[in-house]
Design a protein around this motif. Structure first.
Motif, short mmCIF file in Angstrom:
data_model
loop_
_atom_site.label_atom_id
_atom_site.label_comp_id
_atom_site.label_asym_id
_atom_site.label_seq_id
_atom_site.Cartn_x
_atom_site.Cartn_y
_atom_site.Cartn_z
N UNK A 1 -6.06 5.40 11.04
CA UNK A 1 -7.15 6.08 10.33
C UNK A 1 -7.08 5.93 8.81
N UNK A 2 -5.89 5.66 8.26
CA UNK A 2 -5.71 5.56 6.82
C UNK A 2 -5.78 4.13 6.29
N UNK A 3 -5.83 3.15 7.18
CA UNK A 3 -5.81 1.76 6.73
C UNK A 3 -7.00 1.38 5.86
N UNK B 1 -8.64 3.19 3.68
CA UNK B 1 -8.36 3.72 2.35
C UNK B 1 -7.23 2.94 1.67
N UNK B 2 -6.18 2.63 2.42
CA UNK B 2 -5.03 1.94 1.86
C UNK B 2 -5.39 0.53 1.38
N UNK B 3 -6.18 -0.18 2.16
CA UNK B 3 -6.55 -1.54 1.78
C UNK B 3 -7.46 -1.56 0.56
N UNK B 4 -8.38 -0.62 0.51
CA UNK B 4 -9.31 -0.59 -0.62
C UNK B 4 -8.61 -0.21 -1.92
N UNK B 5 -7.41 0.35 -1.84
CA UNK B 5 -6.67 0.69 -3.05
C UNK B 5 -5.78 -0.45 -3.54
N UNK B 6 -5.63 -1.51 -2.76
CA UNK B 6 -4.89 -2.68 -3.24
C UNK B 6 -5.72 -3.36 -4.34
N UNK B 7 -5.15 -3.51 -5.51
CA UNK B 7 -5.89 -3.94 -6.69
C UNK B 7 -5.77 -5.46 -6.87
N UNK B 8 -6.84 -6.18 -6.50
CA UNK B 8 -6.84 -7.64 -6.63
C UNK B 8 -7.79 -8.09 -7.75
N UNK B 9 -8.00 -7.21 -8.72
CA UNK B 9 -8.81 -7.60 -9.88
C UNK B 9 -8.10 -8.71 -10.66
N UNK B 10 -8.89 -9.61 -11.24
CA UNK B 10 -8.34 -10.65 -12.08
C UNK B 10 -7.95 -11.92 -11.35
N UNK B 11 -8.08 -11.94 -10.03
CA UNK B 11 -7.76 -13.14 -9.26
C UNK B 11 -9.03 -13.97 -9.03
N UNK B 12 -8.90 -15.29 -9.17
CA UNK B 12 -10.03 -16.19 -8.95
C UNK B 12 -10.29 -16.42 -7.47
N UNK B 13 -9.21 -16.46 -6.70
CA UNK B 13 -9.31 -16.71 -5.25
C UNK B 13 -8.53 -15.63 -4.52
N UNK B 14 -9.19 -14.95 -3.59
CA UNK B 14 -8.54 -13.98 -2.72
C UNK B 14 -8.61 -14.53 -1.30
N UNK B 15 -7.44 -14.73 -0.70
CA UNK B 15 -7.35 -15.18 0.69
C UNK B 15 -6.85 -14.01 1.52
N UNK B 16 -7.67 -13.51 2.42
CA UNK B 16 -7.21 -12.48 3.34
C UNK B 16 -6.88 -13.13 4.67
N UNK B 17 -5.76 -12.74 5.24
CA UNK B 17 -5.29 -13.28 6.51
C UNK B 17 -5.18 -12.12 7.47
N UNK B 18 -5.89 -12.20 8.59
CA UNK B 18 -5.92 -11.00 9.42
C UNK B 18 -6.12 -11.27 10.90
N UNK B 19 -5.53 -10.38 11.67
CA UNK B 19 -5.99 -10.05 13.01
C UNK B 19 -6.15 -8.54 13.00
N UNK B 20 -6.29 -8.02 11.79
CA UNK B 20 -6.48 -6.61 11.51
C UNK B 20 -7.50 -6.45 10.40
N UNK B 21 -7.28 -5.52 9.48
CA UNK B 21 -8.34 -5.17 8.53
C UNK B 21 -8.17 -5.71 7.11
N UNK C 1 0.84 -1.20 0.00
CA UNK C 1 0.00 0.00 0.00
C UNK C 1 0.87 1.25 0.00
N UNK C 2 0.23 2.40 -0.22
CA UNK C 2 0.97 3.66 -0.21
C UNK C 2 1.53 3.96 1.17
N UNK C 3 0.98 3.34 2.22
CA UNK C 3 1.48 3.59 3.57
C UNK C 3 2.91 3.10 3.74
N UNK C 4 3.31 2.13 2.95
CA UNK C 4 4.64 1.55 3.06
C UNK C 4 5.74 2.55 2.68
#
Length: 375
Positions: A87-89, A91-111, A70-73
């Motif tokens: 507060x910016x997370x 926005x930052x996550x929603x800007x990660x572009x995962x278009x074109x993937x058949x399977x999205x695995x999110x791993x979290x203890x966060x957002x 993300x841009x936060x990096x």
């Protein structure tokens, strides 16, 4: 002979798909990253997406992947203190572009589950915990802050709870790391989940055949781990406690420790194996989402002394552990004394067999079954 193309079966689709793995941040190599490592063995061509990326702290298996950050990096102030970016997370996550993937695995203890997957994609969230600091541990975190932090955090947490619950609607299937977390997922998001426990590395840990004269604990030194209970419990016990790990509470714990408690700081893998294998028992005083360290102790042939709550109830029984029912130094000390009375009654083979139920192969088998079932 039919000229029509063969229909793709669900299993074929699960085997030949583009996979994106989204992890809240890669800034160390701990339990969450070890789960991702096993997922990468299942899906070796998967691409990684994350808020923060510190490759020097990760094994080669991560560094050779295609990684999108993300841009936060780009901002060192946020990399030094992730909480400042809270507060910016969204926005930052929603800007990660995962278009074109058949399977999205999110791993979290966060957002991480907030990524915007294609409508045709399957989004599976492997959840270690709903965000503790806005849900079940909100009041503990808030009380630990100064008045200025509390002034900003209180309305922010209110907004984040609403946002966090709304993003759960973008997940097709939740996979929780324990029965305890599955209940919290239902309470926070009103969603059911399948339990697939994190893996313990059975090849890394093994009994040594040597018996030390100490009890052992390892954890990040932060308030919710309750290492203070272990330190205070050994005041007045005729036994030694060795504690590994670092964190913001280390100085306070050192100041309150009696002479029979030794702080080792961070230890390398070789020393960690020895500490586990030669300990009389492993001390686990916190209420954890899952708790991989008791299983590492079991894999080393070492029994556990633990608080009877949280994810540990999925992994430990009276055959592998001595439990205490109150988070007080007195309860911990009483459990240690009970253990001393039945110390010879634990079998290293039985302890290791218990840990083997949570092996890497078992994790991969169960997680792949969930993915194949969803497809």
């Amino acid at each position: 002979m039919s000229l029509l193309p063969a229909l793709e079966t669900p299993r074929q689709k699960a085997d030949f798909m583009r996979v994106a793995i989204v992890h809240h941040w890669f800034v160390g190599y701990r339990g969450g990253e070890k789960v991702i490592e096993n997922m990468l063995e299942l899906y070796p061509d998967a691409d990684l997406f994350t808020l923060f990326w510190e490759p020097d702290k990760l094994p080669e298996v991560f560094r050779r992947r295609k990684v999108t950050t993300s841009f936060l990096n780009r901002f060192s102030i946020f990399k030094r203190n992730h909480r400042l970016a809270l507060p910016l997370m969204p926005l930052a996550l929603e800007q990660l572009d995962v278009r074109g993937y058949d399977l999205v695995i999110s791993s979290e203890s966060g957002p991480a589950k907030a990524v915007l997957a294609d409508p045709e994609a399957v989004h599976i969230c492997y959840i270690n915990s709903p965000m503790r600091y806005i849900w079940d541990m909100y009041h503990e975190y808030r009380q630990s802050m100064g008045w200025l932090q509390r002034m900003f955090f209180t309305p922010l947490a209110h907004y984040l709870r609403r946002w966090d619950r709304s993003t759960s609607m973008g997940v097709d299937h939740f996979v929780a790391n324990s029965s305890f977390v599955a209940k919290r997922v239902h309470r926070c998001y009103h969603r059911d989940s399948t339990v697939v426990h994190p893996p313990v590395d059975m090849d890394m840990f093994a009994p040594s055949g040597k018996n030390g004269d100490y009890f052992f604990a390892i954890a990040e030194m932060v308030p919710y781990k309750r290492m203070d209970l272990a330190v205070q419990a050994f005041r007045g016990l005729d036994a030694k406690l060795k504690m590994a790990g670092s964190g913001p509470d280390l100085g306070k714990l050192r100041a309150m420790a009696p002479p029979n408690v030794e702080f080792l700081g961070r230890v390398d893998d070789d020393r960690l194996r020895t500490l586990y294998a030669e300990a009389r028992a492993f001390i686990f005083p916190g209420k954890e989402d899952f708790g991989i360290t008791p299983l590492e102790a079991n894999a080393s042939g070492t029994p556990v002394i633990a608080y009877r709550a949280g994810g540990i109830l999925d992994t430990q029984t009276d055959e592998t552990a001595v439990f205490f029912d109150e988070q007080t130094p007195e309860a911990v000390a009483a459990a240690v004394r009970t253990f001393m009375e039945r110390e010879g009654g634990f079998s290293a083979d039985a302890l290791r067999a218990n840990a083997a139920r949570f092996s890497r192969d078992e994790f991969k088998r169960r997680f792949k079954a969930v993915v194949d079932g969803v497809f």
